[in-house]
Design a protein around this motif. Structure first.
Motif, PDB file in Angstrom:
ATOM      1  N   ASP A  50       1.303  -1.207  -0.124  1.00  0.00           N
ATOM      2  CA  ASP A  50      -0.337   0.123  -0.078  1.00  0.00           C
ATOM      3  C   ASP A  50       0.776   1.586  -0.411  1.00  0.00           C
ATOM      4  O   ASP A  50       0.487   2.445  -0.423  1.00  0.00           O
ATOM      5  N   THR A  53       1.900   1.698  -3.136  1.00  0.00           N
ATOM      6  CA  THR A  53       0.858   1.952  -4.395  1.00  0.00           C
ATOM      7  C   THR A  53       0.879   3.561  -3.991  1.00  0.00           C
ATOM      8  O   THR A  53       0.652   4.768  -5.039  1.00  0.00           O
ATOM      9  N   LYS A  54       0.709   3.885  -2.921  1.00  0.00           N
ATOM     10  CA  LYS A  54       0.238   5.677  -2.482  1.00  0.00           C
ATOM     11  C   LYS A  54       1.327   6.554  -2.576  1.00  0.00           C
ATOM     12  O   LYS A  54       1.481   7.469  -3.261  1.00  0.00           O
TER      13      LYS A  54
END
Length: 140
Positions: A50, A53-54
């Motif tokens: 995550d 991805t961020k």
């Protein structure tokens, strides 16, 4: 890191830039064209992390905002290049500093070969830099 971390209010920045652009158009333009090179890094996201991805999304959003401003509002010719931080095949870290410098040199040489002195070159770099041992380094 996000565009808001760099510019307090992006809309105000765009507004001020547009006003400056209109004022400059009242005089004979100094440049017959403007070419922009947008440089950034991207992270490999093997494990669907995550955080990775961020980070990739923040980088992409910031570069897209600058690209939209340059292309749509200012009518600059834009080229985008994103450099990997990890080699896709070996999954080992890649030091792309030399590739980045090579791209900048190619960008400048493309204009020099035409002897077009009326072209303004703009380089936007989404990354960090450092200075050591009398040398400058560009890195993610």
């Amino acid at each position: 890191m996000h565009i808001d971390d760099h510019i307090e209010n992006f809309d105000d920045f765009v507004h001020d830039l547009m006003i400056a652009g209109r004022k400059s158009r009242t005089r004979k333009p100094r440049y017959s064209r403007v070419q922009a090179l947008l440089l950034s890094w991207h992270l490999e996201d093997e494990q669907d992390d995550d955080d990775v991805t961020k980070m990739n999304k923040m980088i992409e959003d910031e570069v897209l905002a600058v690209q939209g401003l340059f292309q749509d509002k200012l009518n600059f010719s834009v080229e985008r290049v994103s450099f990997p931080i990890v080699d896709e095949k070996s999954k080992k870290p890649v030091y792309s500093h030399n590739k980045l410098l090579g791209k900048i040199n190619d960008f400048v040489d493309d204009v020099d070969q035409y002897k077009d002195k009326d072209t303004l070159l703009v380089i936007y770099y989404n990354g960090h830099g450092s200075y050591r041992d009398d040398s400058c380094y560009w890195h993610p």
